[in-house]
Design an enzyme around this catalytic site. Structure first.
Site, PDB file in Angstrom:
ATOM      1  N   GLY A   9     -35.353   2.664  52.627  1.00 41.60           N
ATOM      2  CA  GLY A   9     -35.029   2.049  53.915  1.00 41.60           C
ATOM      3  C   GLY A   9     -34.184   2.968  54.776  1.00 41.60           C
ATOM      4  O   GLY A   9     -33.275   2.521  55.475  1.00 41.60           O
ATOM      5  N   GLY A  12     -33.706   2.323  58.705  1.00 40.74           N
ATOM      6  CA  GLY A  12     -33.102   1.073  59.185  1.00 40.74           C
ATOM      7  C   GLY A  12     -31.686   1.277  59.693  1.00 40.74           C
ATOM      8  O   GLY A  12     -31.146   2.385  59.664  1.00 40.74           O
ATOM      9  N   ARG A  36     -41.569   2.261  56.468  1.00 40.41           N
ATOM     10  CA  ARG A  36     -42.948   1.753  56.542  1.00 40.41           C
ATOM     11  C   ARG A  36     -43.915   2.774  57.121  1.00 40.41           C
ATOM     12  O   ARG A  36     -45.111   2.562  57.135  1.00 40.41           O
ATOM     13  CB  ARG A  36     -42.988   0.498  57.410  1.00 40.41           C
ATOM     14  CG  ARG A  36     -42.667  -0.750  56.636  1.00 40.41           C
ATOM     15  CD  ARG A  36     -42.796  -1.946  57.501  1.00 40.41           C
ATOM     16  NE  ARG A  36     -41.773  -1.944  58.550  1.00 40.41           N
ATOM     17  CZ  ARG A  36     -41.516  -2.977  59.332  1.00 40.41           C
ATOM     18  NH1 ARG A  36     -42.204  -4.079  59.201  1.00 40.41           N
ATOM     19  NH2 ARG A  36     -40.566  -2.909  60.250  1.00 40.41           N
ATOM     20  N   GLY A  79     -28.367  -2.976  48.019  1.00 37.44           N
ATOM     21  CA  GLY A  79     -27.585  -3.617  49.081  1.00 37.44           C
ATOM     22  C   GLY A  79     -28.409  -4.643  49.829  1.00 37.44           C
ATOM     23  O   GLY A  79     -27.870  -5.433  50.604  1.00 37.44           O
ATOM     24  N   THR A  81     -30.319  -7.900  50.895  1.00 32.54           N
ATOM     25  CA  THR A  81     -29.984  -9.314  50.649  1.00 32.54           C
ATOM     26  C   THR A  81     -31.211 -10.199  50.881  1.00 32.54           C
ATOM     27  O   THR A  81     -32.271  -9.708  51.273  1.00 32.54           O
ATOM     28  CB  THR A  81     -28.836  -9.756  51.571  1.00 32.54           C
ATOM     29  OG1 THR A  81     -29.256  -9.591  52.935  1.00 32.54           O
ATOM     30  CG2 THR A  81     -27.578  -8.935  51.322  1.00 32.54           C
ATOM     31  N   THR A 106     -21.000  -4.045  50.581  1.00 27.39           N
ATOM     32  CA  THR A 106     -20.435  -2.837  49.964  1.00 27.39           C
ATOM     33  C   THR A 106     -19.073  -2.473  50.549  1.00 27.39           C
ATOM     34  O   THR A 106     -18.647  -1.326  50.458  1.00 27.39           O
ATOM     35  CB  THR A 106     -21.417  -1.648  50.100  1.00 27.39           C
ATOM     36  OG1 THR A 106     -21.868  -1.587  51.451  1.00 27.39           O
ATOM     37  CG2 THR A 106     -22.599  -1.794  49.180  1.00 27.39           C
ATOM     38  N   HIS A 136     -23.490 -12.997  62.162  1.00 32.23           N
ATOM     39  CA  HIS A 136     -24.102 -11.658  62.133  1.00 32.23           C
ATOM     40  C   HIS A 136     -24.913 -11.431  63.407  1.00 32.23           C
ATOM     41  O   HIS A 136     -25.267 -12.375  64.103  1.00 32.23           O
ATOM     42  CB  HIS A 136     -25.035 -11.501  60.931  1.00 32.23           C
ATOM     43  CG  HIS A 136     -24.320 -11.200  59.653  1.00 32.23           C
ATOM     44  ND1 HIS A 136     -23.862 -12.179  58.815  1.00 32.23           N
ATOM     45  CD2 HIS A 136     -23.982 -10.008  59.078  1.00 32.23           C
ATOM     46  CE1 HIS A 136     -23.268 -11.621  57.763  1.00 32.23           C
ATOM     47  NE2 HIS A 136     -23.320 -10.301  57.896  1.00 32.23           N
ATOM     48  N   LYS A 140     -30.488 -10.050  62.104  1.00 27.41           N
ATOM     49  CA  LYS A 140     -30.387 -10.252  60.648  1.00 27.41           C
ATOM     50  C   LYS A 140     -31.485 -11.199  60.167  1.00 27.41           C
ATOM     51  O   LYS A 140     -31.716 -12.257  60.754  1.00 27.41           O
ATOM     52  CB  LYS A 140     -29.006 -10.799  60.279  1.00 27.41           C
ATOM     53  CG  LYS A 140     -28.826 -10.928  58.774  1.00 27.41           C
ATOM     54  CD  LYS A 140     -27.380 -11.045  58.373  1.00 27.41           C
ATOM     55  CE  LYS A 140     -27.249 -11.233  56.866  1.00 27.41           C
ATOM     56  NZ  LYS A 140     -27.765 -10.087  56.091  1.00 27.41           N
ATOM     57  N   GLY A 146     -26.218 -12.847  52.310  1.00 24.98           N
ATOM     58  CA  GLY A 146     -25.988 -12.630  50.880  1.00 24.98           C
ATOM     59  C   GLY A 146     -24.504 -12.671  50.562  1.00 24.98           C
ATOM     60  O   GLY A 146     -24.091 -13.132  49.494  1.00 24.98           O
TER      61      GLY A 146
HETATM   62  N1  LIG Z   1     -24.788  -4.584  51.136  1.00 22.15           N
HETATM   63  C1  LIG Z   1     -24.261  -4.497  52.364  1.00 22.15           C
HETATM   64  O1  LIG Z   1     -23.065  -4.230  52.557  1.00 22.15           O
HETATM   65  C2  LIG Z   1     -25.185  -4.703  53.535  1.00 22.15           C
HETATM   66  C3  LIG Z   1     -24.730  -4.428  54.842  1.00 22.15           C
HETATM   67  C4  LIG Z   1     -25.642  -4.564  55.893  1.00 22.15           C
HETATM   68  C5  LIG Z   1     -26.946  -4.981  55.625  1.00 22.15           C
HETATM   69  N2  LIG Z   1     -27.329  -5.257  54.346  1.00 22.15           N
HETATM   70  C6  LIG Z   1     -28.700  -5.635  53.997  1.00 22.15           C
HETATM   71  O2  LIG Z   1     -29.467  -4.433  53.895  1.00 22.15           O
HETATM   72  C7  LIG Z   1     -30.834  -4.709  54.237  1.00 22.15           C
HETATM   73  C8  LIG Z   1     -31.263  -3.747  55.336  1.00 22.15           C
HETATM   74  O3  LIG Z   1     -30.529  -4.035  56.506  1.00 22.15           O
HETATM   75  P1  LIG Z   1     -30.792  -3.242  57.874  1.00 22.15           P
HETATM   76  O4  LIG Z   1     -29.983  -3.906  58.908  1.00 22.15           O
HETATM   77  O5  LIG Z   1     -30.651  -1.771  57.639  1.00 22.15           O
HETATM   78  O6  LIG Z   1     -32.347  -3.604  58.092  1.00 22.15           O
HETATM   79  P2  LIG Z   1     -33.407  -2.859  59.019  1.00 22.15           P
HETATM   80  O7  LIG Z   1     -32.735  -2.155  60.149  1.00 22.15           O
HETATM   81  O8  LIG Z   1     -34.459  -3.876  59.318  1.00 22.15           O
HETATM   82  O9  LIG Z   1     -34.034  -1.710  58.061  1.00 22.15           O
HETATM   83  C9  LIG Z   1     -34.932  -2.022  57.036  1.00 22.15           C
HETATM   84  C10 LIG Z   1     -35.447  -0.739  56.403  1.00 22.15           C
HETATM   85  O10 LIG Z   1     -36.425  -1.090  55.405  1.00 22.15           O
HETATM   86  C11 LIG Z   1     -37.686  -0.508  55.729  1.00 22.15           C
HETATM   87  N3  LIG Z   1     -38.770  -1.440  55.414  1.00 22.15           N
HETATM   88  C12 LIG Z   1     -38.953  -2.687  55.919  1.00 22.15           C
HETATM   89  N4  LIG Z   1     -40.072  -3.247  55.395  1.00 22.15           N
HETATM   90  C13 LIG Z   1     -40.597  -2.320  54.551  1.00 22.15           C
HETATM   91  C14 LIG Z   1     -41.766  -2.291  53.723  1.00 22.15           C
HETATM   92  N5  LIG Z   1     -42.612  -3.326  53.661  1.00 22.15           N
HETATM   93  N6  LIG Z   1     -41.993  -1.174  52.986  1.00 22.15           N
HETATM   94  C15 LIG Z   1     -41.135  -0.102  53.038  1.00 22.15           C
HETATM   95  N7  LIG Z   1     -40.015  -0.080  53.825  1.00 22.15           N
HETATM   96  C16 LIG Z   1     -39.766  -1.165  54.563  1.00 22.15           C
HETATM   97  C17 LIG Z   1     -37.627  -0.246  57.232  1.00 22.15           C
HETATM   98  O11 LIG Z   1     -38.566   0.761  57.570  1.00 22.15           O
HETATM   99  P3  LIG Z   1     -39.145   0.853  59.109  1.00 22.15           P
HETATM  100  O12 LIG Z   1     -38.046   1.508  59.911  1.00 22.15           O
HETATM  101  O13 LIG Z   1     -40.357   1.705  58.970  1.00 22.15           O
HETATM  102  O14 LIG Z   1     -39.430  -0.543  59.543  1.00 22.15           O
HETATM  103  C18 LIG Z   1     -36.165   0.198  57.378  1.00 22.15           C
HETATM  104  O15 LIG Z   1     -36.024   1.540  56.939  1.00 22.15           O
HETATM  105  C19 LIG Z   1     -30.864  -6.186  54.657  1.00 22.15           C
HETATM  106  O16 LIG Z   1     -31.262  -6.969  53.545  1.00 22.15           O
HETATM  107  C20 LIG Z   1     -29.421  -6.494  55.024  1.00 22.15           C
HETATM  108  O17 LIG Z   1     -29.078  -7.850  54.892  1.00 22.15           O
HETATM  109  C21 LIG Z   1     -26.470  -5.119  53.309  1.00 22.15           C
END
Ligand SMILES: NC(=O)c1ccc[n+]([C@@H]2O[C@H](COP(=O)([O-])OP(=O)(O)OC[C@H]3O[C@@H](n4cnc5c(N)ncnc54)[C@H](OP(=O)(O)O)[C@@H]3O)[C@@H](O)[C@H]2O)c1
Length: 241
Positions: A9, A12, A36, A79, A81, A106, A136, A140, A146
């Site tokens: 990812g 993202g 993707r 990470g 959720t 995290t 958020h 989101k 999560g």
């Molecule tokens: N643990 C923590 O502290 C924390 C903090 C913030 C967020 N999060 C979680 O982390 C996750 C990502 O958040 P984000 O805001 O970065 O999301 P985001 O901006 O939507 O990014 C998602 C990433 O996953 C890729 N992706 C989506 N669908 C896919 C598929 N079918 N196959 C392969 N790759 C795919 C996307 O690629 P493309 O660019 O090509 O679409 C992008 O690189 C979420 O679940 C969020 O809740 C966790």
């Protein structure tokens, strides 16, 4: 020699933030990541080239990422959720063979907040109702977050309750229920507040993330530690505190 980090990812919001902040970690080198896009490296190739992997993608592709790390015997920080019971079973099984950290948040601050929530819940009896609020950004995908669910779990643990059966439904409050309220909008990085509402007082424990780099920095600190661990299922408390 630097630890080679792969990001599931990478394109993202979190993937980009981790990539940007990684310059502050001379012992780590981001070697690439998946997306993707048709030209994206495959999860298996990424796992093969990396020493340790981070997943900030979507639940839809999580199983293939866990499988890739399992086959290549590489540690994985998750990470992402919005995971299902089936995801959690897959993760637990994989953790018999590789180190896995499941961290819906995290940041050090939320890890400390979760600890405080559990302690408060241990001390307060069932006359205090527990409500969890979270806000958020508008994009989101999952709700409640999560992190909110994890805070609810820790509160339930403190009160020796089963967490899953205590999500409040509509109508009058039942004793022991833990309620969740969700706001979505703007560019909010993450606000979580746990309130213990008694008849004569309210105790509120709150965390506000002021930057996405907070989570990125925490994730990079955590992978360095995770890379030194034996196979097993690790919690944020074990890695961050
Ligand atoms: N643990 C923590 O502290 C924390 C903090 C913030 C967020 N999060 C979680 O982390 C996750 C990502 O958040 P984000 O805001 O970065 O999301 P985001 O901006 O939507 O990014 C998602 C990433 O996953 C890729 N992706 C989506 N669908 C896919 C598929 N079918 N196959 C392969 N790759 C795919 C996307 O690629 P493309 O660019 O090509 O679409 C992008 O690189 C979420 O679940 C969020 O809740 C966790």
């Amino acid at each position: 020699m630097s630890l080679k980090v792969g990001i599931f990812g990478i394109t993202g919001r979190m993937g980009r933030s981790i990539h940007d902040i990684a310059v502050q970690f001379p012992d780590l080198k981001i070697i690439g990541g998946t997306s993707r896009a048709p030209e994206s490296i495959s999860p298996m190739d990424l796992a093969e080239k990396s020493d340790v992997l981070l997943d900030f993608s979507t639940p839809l592709c999580l199983d293939s990422h866990v499988q890739a790390c399992l086959e290549e015997q590489k540690p994985l920080l998750i990470g992402t959720t919005g995971l299902s019971e089936s995801h959690l079973k897959t993760i637990q099984k994989a953790a018999e063979h590789i180190p896995i950290l499941l961290a819906p948040n995290t940041s050090l601050g939320i890890t400390i907040l979760a600890h405080l929530v559990q302690k408060a819940a241990e001390q307060l009896d069932f006359s205090y109702d527990i409500e969890i609020f979270e806000t958020h950004h508008r994009n989101k995908a999952d709700a409640p977050s999560g992190t909110a669910l994890m805070l609810g779990q820790r509160a339930a643990q403190g009160r020796h309750q089963q967490p899953s059966s205590h999500i409040r439904q509509n109508g009058e409050r039942k004793p022991g229920e833990i309620g969740y309220a969700v706001h979505r909008g703007g560019g909010v990085f993450g606000e979580h507040s746990v309130r213990f509402l008694g008849d004569d007082e309210i105790i509120e424990l709150k965390h506000t993330a002021l930057s996405r780099h907070l989570f990125a920095r925490g994730a990079l600190k955590a992978v360095s530690k995770l890379a030194t661990k034996q196979p097993g299922y690790y919690t944020p408390t074990e890695i961050f505190l």
